[in-house]
Design an enzyme around this catalytic site. Structure first.
Site, PDB file in Angstrom:
ATOM      1  N   GLU A   1       0.807  -1.180   0.206  1.00 57.67           N
ATOM      2  CA  GLU A   1       0.059  -0.013   0.063  1.00 57.67           C
ATOM      3  C   GLU A   1       0.921   1.364  -0.087  1.00 57.67           C
ATOM      4  O   GLU A   1       0.567   2.263  -0.831  1.00 57.67           O
ATOM      5  CB  GLU A   1      -0.957  -0.084   0.984  1.00 57.67           C
ATOM      6  CG  GLU A   1      -2.264  -0.958   0.870  1.00 57.67           C
ATOM      7  CD  GLU A   1      -1.909  -2.516   1.254  1.00 57.67           C
ATOM      8  OE1 GLU A   1      -0.860  -2.666   1.670  1.00 57.67           O
ATOM      9  OE2 GLU A   1      -3.074  -3.120   1.238  1.00 57.67           O
TER      10      GLU A   1
ATOM     11  N   HIS B   1     -11.937  -3.931   9.044  1.00 56.26           N
ATOM     12  CA  HIS B   1     -12.414  -3.728   7.558  1.00 56.26           C
ATOM     13  C   HIS B   1     -13.670  -3.254   7.680  1.00 56.26           C
ATOM     14  O   HIS B   1     -14.479  -3.567   6.779  1.00 56.26           O
ATOM     15  CB  HIS B   1     -12.556  -5.432   7.161  1.00 56.26           C
ATOM     16  CG  HIS B   1     -11.333  -6.060   6.878  1.00 56.26           C
ATOM     17  ND1 HIS B   1     -10.524  -6.518   7.500  1.00 56.26           N
ATOM     18  CD2 HIS B   1     -10.969  -6.493   5.434  1.00 56.26           C
ATOM     19  CE1 HIS B   1      -9.603  -7.092   7.000  1.00 56.26           C
ATOM     20  NE2 HIS B   1      -9.726  -7.039   5.743  1.00 56.26           N
TER      21      HIS B   1
END
Lengths: 322, 325, 337
Positions: free
Chosen positions: C74, C143
Site C-alpha cells: 500500500e 475492515h
C-alpha cells in the site's frame, strides 16, 4: 568513459557550488538567519553531481531531507534555494517549504523530503508516468542508509522491478542514520547486495570518487532509458557536517572524520584526477571558484533583501475548507 | 602451533560489471558461508589455529557467530587497524607471514590475490574464486580448501612438494618497480580510473599476460584465444590491440563475448622489460584500472617467476592420505 | 421511457470507463483492480475487477498498461500514484478497505496532501483514492471503519462520501477531474442500492449538499449510509407528526455550510448522523459550526447519533448494537421536541 571538457567544468562547478552553498548555509544558520532544521550535504558532492551529470531537465529526481546538493546538481537556482531557506517570498517554494521541501518541478526535482523513506514510492510514480507516456525520462531516487531500512524502499524496489520502471535507486550510504551507525542498523554490509533480492543489478561504489559514480550512473541511466528497468547504486560516502546543524557529532570517530575531510574529500580527489592529465587548467578551476563564490554571495544578498511572504500566503496553494 | 590464515575481500563481486555485464552480486552473506565452511575444513584437518582478517564488513565475526557450537579450533583475529582499503589485505598477509602462519586462504578474485601477494612473501596462498573475472584463483568448495590448508599446516608438509610457483608482471615507472600483476596488465584508453573494471574492448590498447588459457574468462581469455600460455609455461604474452585486420572472439566479462581486434601478439620472455607504448593511458592490473600513465612517464613491463607460491590441493590431499598396507 | 437504473458499483464503473475514454492520462491502479495479471487462462470477464467487482471489464477495454494490478504494497503503490499524479497522470488508486490506509498513511499525510502547498503551488496531485468503508458486513474491526473524519481533518485532501448511484457517478467524475487528492468513500453495504443514473457523463460539484428529503420540523444531516437510515427515520417521524429534512453533504471537505444553516434556520432543530466514533468527527465538527454560525436559529440542543468509541465488533448482535440505525436517529430527533 571519457568526459568532455565542458562537462568536466560543469561537474567541478556544481560540486564546488554545493560545497560553498552548504558551508554558507551553516554560517547563516549559525547567525540565526535560517529558521528551522537544516541537513547539509557537504562531503557527498560527488554522488549528486556524478549522477546528475548524466541527466537532462526532463528527468525526474526524488530526494531526501539532505536535499540541497541534489537540487544544485539538478540545476535548481541557488538564489531561489537560499531565499527558500530564509523563508522569503522569493523562495523557490514561496517560503512555504523550507530546507526539507525544496522542489522545482520545472527541473524534474520532485522535492526534498522530510520523511526518511518518503521518496521511493514517489519515484515509482514518476517512473510510471514516463513509462505510461512512452518517454525516455529516467527517475533518480536518492535515499540514505537510514531509509534502506524503511518498508517503503523495499516496496518500491519490488514495484520498480516488476513494472520495469526507468528508475535508478541511489543509496547514499554516509555511514550514519542520524547518530546510529549503518553497521548497527543495516543487516547487510552493502545496501546494493539487496538488489539481488529484487532482481535488479546492484553496484557498490566509492561515492567520493566522482568518476566512479559518473561511470556507473552513465551505465545505469542508459539501461533505464533503453527500457531495461531499474538498478541500485550504492555510493559509500560521508557527511562533513552533523545530521543537522547543531549536532555535536559525538558519535563520529575523529580519525575517520579527518580522513574524509582531507584525503578522501571528493572535490580534492576530483582536482587530483584532472590536474596531472592537463584536462582542466588551474586558471579554469580558479575562475569557477570565483564564480561560485559570487553566486553564493549574491544568493545570500538576494535572500536577505527579499521580503517575507504576506500572511495571506498561508491560505493559498491549498483548498481551505474552513 | 599450526596456523592457517584467511583473508576475504569484502568488496569483491560488487563492481560495475553487475550493470554493464552480467556479473552476479556476491553478497556479503555468501562470503560468510564460504568462510564458515573454510574454517570447519581447517578444523577438520587438525590445525590448531585459524588466523582471521578483521575485515570492515565483519565477515569473519558473522562467520564465527554461526558456528559457536561446533568450533573447537582457536580463532584469532589479527590485531591491526583497518582503513577499508586494499592495503588492509596487504598488511594482513604481511602480519600472518611474520606470525608464522603456514598458508593463507584468499577469498576474492585476481585483484584480491594481487594485493595479498604484496605482503604474503613466501607463505603459500590458497586462492578461492569469488570475484567476477578470475584466472588466478580456482573454483573450489571452501570446505576442501580449508581441509587442504589445514593438512598442510598441521602436518608441516614441504612447500617445495605441496605448492607451486607462479609468474607475475613487474611494472616499472621510469626504471623503478611501481606495481605488480598476477595475470594481466592492460593499457587502456581511459581518462580516469573511475569505476575500475574494464569491459569495453575498444578501450584496450596493449595487454601483458602471465597466462591465457582457453578456460579463462576476463582479459586472459584474449590470450587463450590467440596463443594459449599455461601457468607453468616459461613465458608470457604481449598483445597489441586495435586495427581492423584481425579480430578474435573472447569472453572478456561475465556474459560478454565480444570481438576483440588484434594487431599483433608475441611471447614475453622472462626478465625482458617491454615498454608501454600507448600514452597517456590508464593501466588496469588484474582487471582493475589502477595506474595513471602520464605522457611524460616511461613505463615498462617485465615477466618473472616472483609470483606467490600456490598450494597444490591435489598434492596436499595425496600426501595426507594414509598409506595403504 | 423509464429512466435507466444502475446499482452503486455499476455507476462507479461507468464513471471510470467514461473518464478513461475521455482522458488517456487517467489510469487505474490497485490490488486486483484488473485481477489475475500474468494468468493466461483467464477469458472474458473472469478476472476479478476489484474485490467487489467494481472495476470489472475495464482491463478488457483499456488494457493492463492503464488498469494496473499492484502488489499488496500500500505505501508503495499509493506513493507511486501520488508521484504519477505529480508528474502528469491522473490516477485512480483503489485502496481496498479504508482500514488499510494505516499501512500507507505517510504517503497520504506527508506526501500527497502536502506537495502542492510545500512546493508553493508548483505541483498538483490530481489523484483519486477510492476505498471501501463502513460497518454492517460482519467484517470486524479492521475492515468496517468509516474514518472519513480522519481524512477530512487533513488540509490538502478532499473527502467525498456518496450515498446514491446517481451521486456516486457524478461525484467520481468530478473527483477524477479535480486537481487535488480526493479520498472517495464507498460504503460496503451499498452493493444492492439501485437508482436512476443518466448514461452520459455528468459532474456533481464538490461542496454542494443535496436535500434528500424536504421537511420543516427538524434537520437531519447524514453522511453515507446514514442518509438511508435518516430517510427511514424521517418516514417514522412523519407518522409521529414531525417533518424531517434530510441533508446529504456528499462532500465533507469541501463542506456546504450554507445548505445546513439555511435548513436549521427553518427547522430550529438539528440531528447529525455519522457512523464515526463520537469524538472529533464530522458530526462534532458540524455541530460546532452550527453552534458558532447558527446559534440563534436553534430551539433545542444539537444531537449527534454516532457509533460508540470502540472498535467495530464482529459478533452480529454486537455490531448491530454498535451501528447507528433509523430507530436511534428518530429517537434522537423526537428528543428535541
Amino acid at each position: 568513459m571519457d568526459i568532455p571538457k565542458d562537462k568536466l567544468l560543469w561537474i567541478y562547478e556544481r560540486m564546488q557550488l554545493i560545497r560553498v552553498f552548504e558551508t554558507r548555509v551553516s554560517t547563516e544558520f549559525g547567525r540565526g538567519k535560517i529558521p528551522g532544521f537544516v541537513h547539509l550535504y557537504a562531503g557527498e558532492e560527488a554522488v549528486a553531481v556524478g549522477i546528475c551529470a548524466n541527466l537532462t531537465d526532463a528527468d525526474y529526481m526524488t530526494s531526501t531531507h539532505r536535499g540541497h546538493g541534489h537540487c544544485v546538481a539538478k540545476g535548481v537556482d541557488v538564489r531561489g534555494m537560499m531565499a527558500e531557506l530564509f523563508g522569503k517570498a522569493t523562495g523557490i517554494c514561496k517560503g512555504k517549504g523550507g530546507s526539507m521541501h525544496i522542489a522545482d518541478m520545472d527541473k524534474g526535482m520532485l522535492g526534498a523530503n522530510g520523511i526518511v523513506g518518503g521518496g521511493p514510492p514517489l519515484a515509482c510514480g514518476s517512473g510510471l508516468t514516463a513509462k505510461t507516456n512512452g518517454t525516455d525520462q529516467v527517475t533518480i531516487c536518492f535515499f540514505g542508509d537510514g531509509a534502506s531500512e524503511q518498508g517503503t524502499l523495499h516496496e518500491s524496489l519490488n514495484l520498480a522491478a516488476i513494472w520495469k520502471l526507468p528508475i535508478i535507486f541511489v543509496a547514499e550510504n554516509n555511514g550514519y542514520a542520524e547518530s546510529t551507525p549503518a553497521h548497527y542498523h543495516c543487516s547487510v554490509e552493502n545496501i546494493a547486495d539487496r538488489a539481488a533480492a529484487y532482481n535488479m543489478p546492484g553496484v557498490t561504489i566509492d561515492g567520493n570518487d566522482l568518476f566512479a559514480v559518473y561511470e556507473s550512473a552513465h551505465e545505469a541511466v542508459a539501461r533505464a532509458r533503453a527500457g531495461q528497468g531499474p538498478s541500485l547504486l550504492e555510493c559509500k560516502t560521508y557527511r562533513h557536517h552533523g545530521h543537522f546543524e547543531g549536532d555535536a557529532q559525538t558519535y563520529k570517530i575523529a580519525e575517520e572524520n579527518e580522513k574524509y575531510r582531507t584525503e578522501l574529500d571528493p572535490i580534492k580527489r576530483f582536482k587530483e584526477a584532472v590536474r596531472p592529465r592537463g584536462l582542466v587548467s588551474e586558471d579554469e578551476l580558479a575562475e569557477i571558484d570565483e564564480r561560485v563564490q559570487a553566486a553564493v554571495d549574491a544568493a545570500v544578498k538576494f535572500a536577505e533583501d527579499s521580503p517575507f511572504p504576506e500572511v495571506q500566503e498561508t491560505f493559498t496553494d491549498v483548498y481551505v475548507s474552513y | 602451533m599450526s596456523s592457517v590464515g584467511i583473508i576475504a575481500n569484502p568488496r569483491a563481486g560488487k563492481d560495475i560489471r553487475r550493470l554493464v555485464a552480467h556479473g552476479s552480486i556476491l553478497d556479503t552473506q555468501e562470503k560468510v558461508y564460504i568462510v564458515r565452511r573454510a574454517i570447519l575444513g581447517i578444523q577438520g584437518a587438525g590445525a590448531d589455529e585459524v588466523v582471521l582478517f578483521p575485515d570492515p564488513a565483519n565477515i569473519f565475526t558473522k562467520a564465527l557467530s554461526g558456528i559457536e557450537n561446533e568450533l573447537r579450533i582457536s580463532p584469532r583475529f589479527l590485531e591491526m587497524s583497518i582503513f577499508d582499503e586494499a592495503s588492509d589485505s596487504t598488511r594482513a598477509a604481511q602480519l600472518m607471514r611474520e606470525q608464522g602462519v603456514a598458508c593463507v586462504i584468499v577469498i576474492g578474485g585476481d585483484g584480491t590475490n594481487r594485493v595479498v601477494t604484496k605482503g604474503s612473501g613466501s607463505m603459500p596462498l590458497v586462492p578461492l574464486s569469488t570475484g567476477t573475472n578470475n584466472a588466478f584463483p580456482q573454483f573450489l568448495e571452501s570446505t576442501l580448501a580449508g581441509l587442504a590448508a589445514g593438512y598442510y599446516a598441521a602436518r608441516q608438509f614441504s612447500p617445495e612438494t605441496c605448492s607451486r610457483p607462479t609468474k607475475r608482471l613487474n611494472l616499472y615507472r621510469n626504471g623503478t618497480l611501481e606495481d605488480i600483476a598476477l595475470v594481466d596488465a592492460a593499457v587502456c584508453d581511459y581518462q580516469f580510473v573511475g569505476a575500475r573494471a574494464v569491459w569495453e574492448a575498444e578501450r584496450l590498447k596493449e595487454l601483458f599476460l602471465t597466462q591465457g588459457q582457453p578456460t579463462n574468462i576476463g582479459l586472459a581469455s584474449i590470450g587463450g584465444s590467440l596463443h594459449p600460455i599455461r601457468p607453468a609455461d616459461d613465458a608470457g604474452l604481449y598483445v597489441r590491440l586495435g586495427g581492423n585486420t584481425r579480430s578474435i572472439n573472447a569472453p572478456i566479462a561475465p556474459g560478454m563475448v565480444v570481438s576483440v581486434p588484434v594487431q599483433h601478439h608475441g611471447l614475453m620472455e622472462l626478465g625482458t622489460r617491454l615498454p608501454v607504448t600507448f600514452t597517456p593511458s590508464i593501466i588496469a592490473l588484474d582487471g582493475e584500472r589502477e595506474l595513471v600513465v602520464n605522457a611524460d612517464d616511461r613505463w615498462e613491463v617485465e615477466l618473472s617467476w616472483d609470483g606467490p607460491r600456490v598450494l597444490d590441493i591435489e598434492k596436499v590431499m595425496d600426501a595426507a592420505r594414509p598409506a595403504t598396507a | 421511457m423509464a429512466e435507466r437504473e444502475l446499482n452503486f458499483g455499476e455507476a462507479l464503473n461507468e464513471a471510470m470507463r467514461q473518464e478513461m475514454q475521455r482522458d488517456p492520462k487517467v489510469i487505474l491502479m490497485g490490488e486486483d483492480v484488473a485481477g489475475g495479471a500474468d494468468i493466461d487462462h483467464l477469458e472474458g470477464d473472469e478476472a476479478w475487477g476489484g474485490v467487489l467487482g467494481v472495476t470489472k471489464g475495464l482491463v478488457q477495454e483499456f488494457g493492463r498498461a492503464r488498469v494496473i494490478d499492484t502488489p499488496i504494497s500500500e505505501s508503495g503503490f499509493i506513493g507511486a500514484a501520488v508521484g504519477a499524479a505529480a508528474t502528469g497522470l491522473r490516477p485512480i488508486a483503489e485502496m481496498m478497505f479504508v482500514g488499510f490506509m494505516g499501512v500507507c498513511f505517510d504517503q497520504l499525510l506527508n506526501q500527497g496532501a502536502k506537495l502542492r502547498y510545500m512546493f508553493g503551488g508548483k505541483a498538483k496531485v490530481p489523484l483519486v483514492i477510492r476505498t471501501i468503508c463502513g460497518g454492517g458486513y460482519r467484517a470486524a474491526a479492521q475492515h468496517s471503519q468509516v474514518l472519513h473524519s480522519l481524512f477530512t481533518h487533513i488540509p490538502g485532501l478532499k473527502t467525498v462520501v456518496p450515498s446514491t448511484p446517481y451521486d456516486a457517478k457524478g461525484l467520481l467524475i468530478s473527483a477524477i477531474r479535480d486537481d487535488d487528492l480526493v479520498i472517495f468513500f464507498e460504503d460496503i453495504t451499498f452493493g444492492g442500492i439501485k437508482g436512476a443514473v443518466p448514461e452520459e457523463d455528468y459532474t456533481i460539484p464538490f461542496g454542494k449538499a443535496d436535500i434528500k428529503r424536504a421537511g420543516d420540523d427538524v434537520t437531519v444531516v447524514a453522511i453515507g449510509k446514514m442518509v438511508h437510515h435518516s430517510l427511514a427515520a424521517a418516514t417514522e417521524l412523519e407518522k409521529q407528526g414531525k417533518s424531517a429534512e434530510v441533508i446529504d453533504p456528499r462532500t465533507l471537505s469541501p463542506f456546504d455550510e450554507e445548505t445546513v444553516l439555511t435548513s436549521v434556520e427553518k427547522t430550529g432543530r438539528l440531528v447529525i448522523a455519522d457512523e464515526s466514533h463520537p469524538r472529533c468527527n464530522v458530526a462534532t465538527d458540524i455541530a460546532a459550526m452550527v453552534a458558532d454560525k447558527g446559534f440563534d436559529y436553534l430551539n433545542a440542543p444539537i444531537k449527534m447519533v454516532t457509533a460508540p468509541h470502540t472498535p467495530v465488533p464482529f459478533s452480529p448482535p454486537l455490531e448491530d448494537h454498535y451501528l447507528p440505525n433509523p430507530q436511534k436517529i428518530s429517537a434522537a430527533a423526537l428528543g428535541l421536541f
